[in-house]
Design a protein around this motif. Structure first.
Motif, short mmCIF file in Angstrom:
data_model
loop_
_atom_site.label_atom_id
_atom_site.label_comp_id
_atom_site.label_asym_id
_atom_site.label_seq_id
_atom_site.Cartn_x
_atom_site.Cartn_y
_atom_site.Cartn_z
N UNK A 1 0.84 -1.21 0.00
CA UNK A 1 0.00 0.00 0.00
C UNK A 1 0.87 1.25 0.00
N UNK A 2 1.94 1.21 0.80
CA UNK A 2 2.86 2.36 0.89
C UNK A 2 3.52 2.61 -0.47
N UNK A 3 3.95 1.49 -1.09
CA UNK A 3 4.61 1.59 -2.40
C UNK A 3 3.63 2.14 -3.44
N UNK A 4 2.37 1.69 -3.39
CA UNK A 4 1.36 2.15 -4.34
C UNK A 4 1.10 3.65 -4.16
N UNK A 5 1.06 4.09 -2.89
CA UNK A 5 0.83 5.52 -2.60
C UNK A 5 2.00 6.36 -3.13
N UNK A 6 3.23 5.83 -2.91
CA UNK A 6 4.42 6.56 -3.38
C UNK A 6 4.41 6.64 -4.91
N UNK A 7 3.99 5.55 -5.54
CA UNK A 7 3.93 5.49 -7.00
C UNK A 7 2.91 6.51 -7.53
N UNK A 8 1.78 6.61 -6.82
CA UNK A 8 0.72 7.56 -7.20
C UNK A 8 1.24 9.00 -7.12
N UNK A 9 1.97 9.31 -6.04
CA UNK A 9 2.55 10.65 -5.87
C UNK A 9 3.51 10.95 -7.02
N UNK A 10 4.37 9.91 -7.32
CA UNK A 10 5.35 10.08 -8.39
C UNK A 10 4.64 10.32 -9.74
#
Length: 308
Positions: free
Chosen positions: A11-20
């Motif tokens: 979930x954290x990785x997905x959120x970071x990816x979304x921000x990127x």
């Protein structure tokens, strides 16, 4: 139901990816909406090279950097660009190039671009654009020469004569404007006279003498007493001249006497209705209940006279 460690990490990785992804989108949008480098502009031209505004902004970008040669290079590319399907877009590119040379180049470079522009576009429009550029650059003498040259080259065009008249009046050269009107009428076909004379009358009302404007309209309506379009512009000019902000206080008598004349003509009912409505609108704005009722009574009397 708790998330496992692996799920939390995902979930954290997905959120970071979304921000990127959002940041990348913003950067992408930024260069398209707000190009700030040669690379940005060149990228933009690949997708939007058929709109003159991108080329014009690119020229302005180089001028901001005080690089006239690079701005010229972009202007050359713009006017030779074959992607312009719309003649208006190509015309805009030529006008921008002309503007660039008139403002930052020499008389010779400006003249060279003007001659080329006049062969690739409607020459009358290019003459008028050149005159307007000089006018904006406060080069009154140059602007006057170009307007006069346009009138010699296109003597049957009311557009160029009106452009010269408007320019002279707005410069405060009332004498020049007044001397130009008879020249315009001598050159123009009779069919175009009423419009040109009415524009000259409006220029007198706005920039010169109200009395003179009025007498021009009166002369015109002597010749064309049933032209409601001319009466209408006369009324507009007269109302504007005798009400605030142009006049300190509304001179109702002055305006009403003109309405009286309009509304006592024997024209078709539809035309008369137009004048009565104009008068009533005027009274609603500047008069009172009593003055409005007087207009309504006159309108009723007119309708009854038609029914007989």
């Amino acid at each position: 139901h708790k998330l496992s460690k692996r799920q939390k990490k995902a979930a954290k990785a997905a959120a970071a990816e979304e921000v990127r992804r959002r940041e990348a989108e913003q950067v992408e949008g930024r260069w398209a909406n707000d190009p700030r480098s040669v690379e940005d502009f060149e990228r933009l031209l690949l997708t939007e090279g058929d709109t003159s505004i991108v080329w014009i902004r690119y020229m302005a970008f180089h001028l901001k950097m005080s690089d006239l040669e690079k701005a010229r290079h972009v202007a050359e590319r713009a006017v030779k660009h074959v992607g312009f399907t719309d003649a208006h877009e190509r015309f805009n590119a030529w006008v921008a190039y002309l503007n660039l040379e008139c403002t930052f180049g020499t008389e010779d470079t400006a003249d060279a671009v003007f001659k080329r522009a006049a062969t690739h576009n409607e020459p009358r429009e290019i003459h008028l654009q050149l005159a307007r550029i000089h006018e904006r650059n406060k080069k009154v003498e140059e602007a006057t020469k170009v307007y006069e040259r346009a009138c010699k080259r296109f003597p049957e065009s009311k557009t160029v004569w009106l452009a010269l008249l408007t320019f002279l009046y707005r410069q405060g050269d009332l004498e020049g404007g007044r001397k130009t009107l008879p020249k315009a009428l001598a050159a123009l076909p009779r069919l175009k006279h009423p419009l040109v004379v009415s524009k000259a009358a409006i220029l007198e009302y706005n920039e010169g003498s109200i009395e003179r404007g009025r007498s021009i309209f009166e002369g015109l309506l002597d010749s064309y007493p049933k032209r409601t379009d001319l009466w209408s512009v006369y009324l507009d000019a007269h109302i504007k001249a005798h009400t605030p902000p142009k006049a300190a206080a509304a001179d109702l008598g002055e305006v009403r006497s003109l309405f009286e004349r309009c509304c006592s003509m024997s024209l078709k009912a539809v035309k008369m209705r137009f004048f009565f409505k104009r008068w009533l609108d005027f009274e609603k704005r500047w008069g009172d209940e009593e003055s409005q009722e007087k207009v309504r009574a006159k309108a009723r009397a007119f309708v009854e006279s038609q029914a007989v």
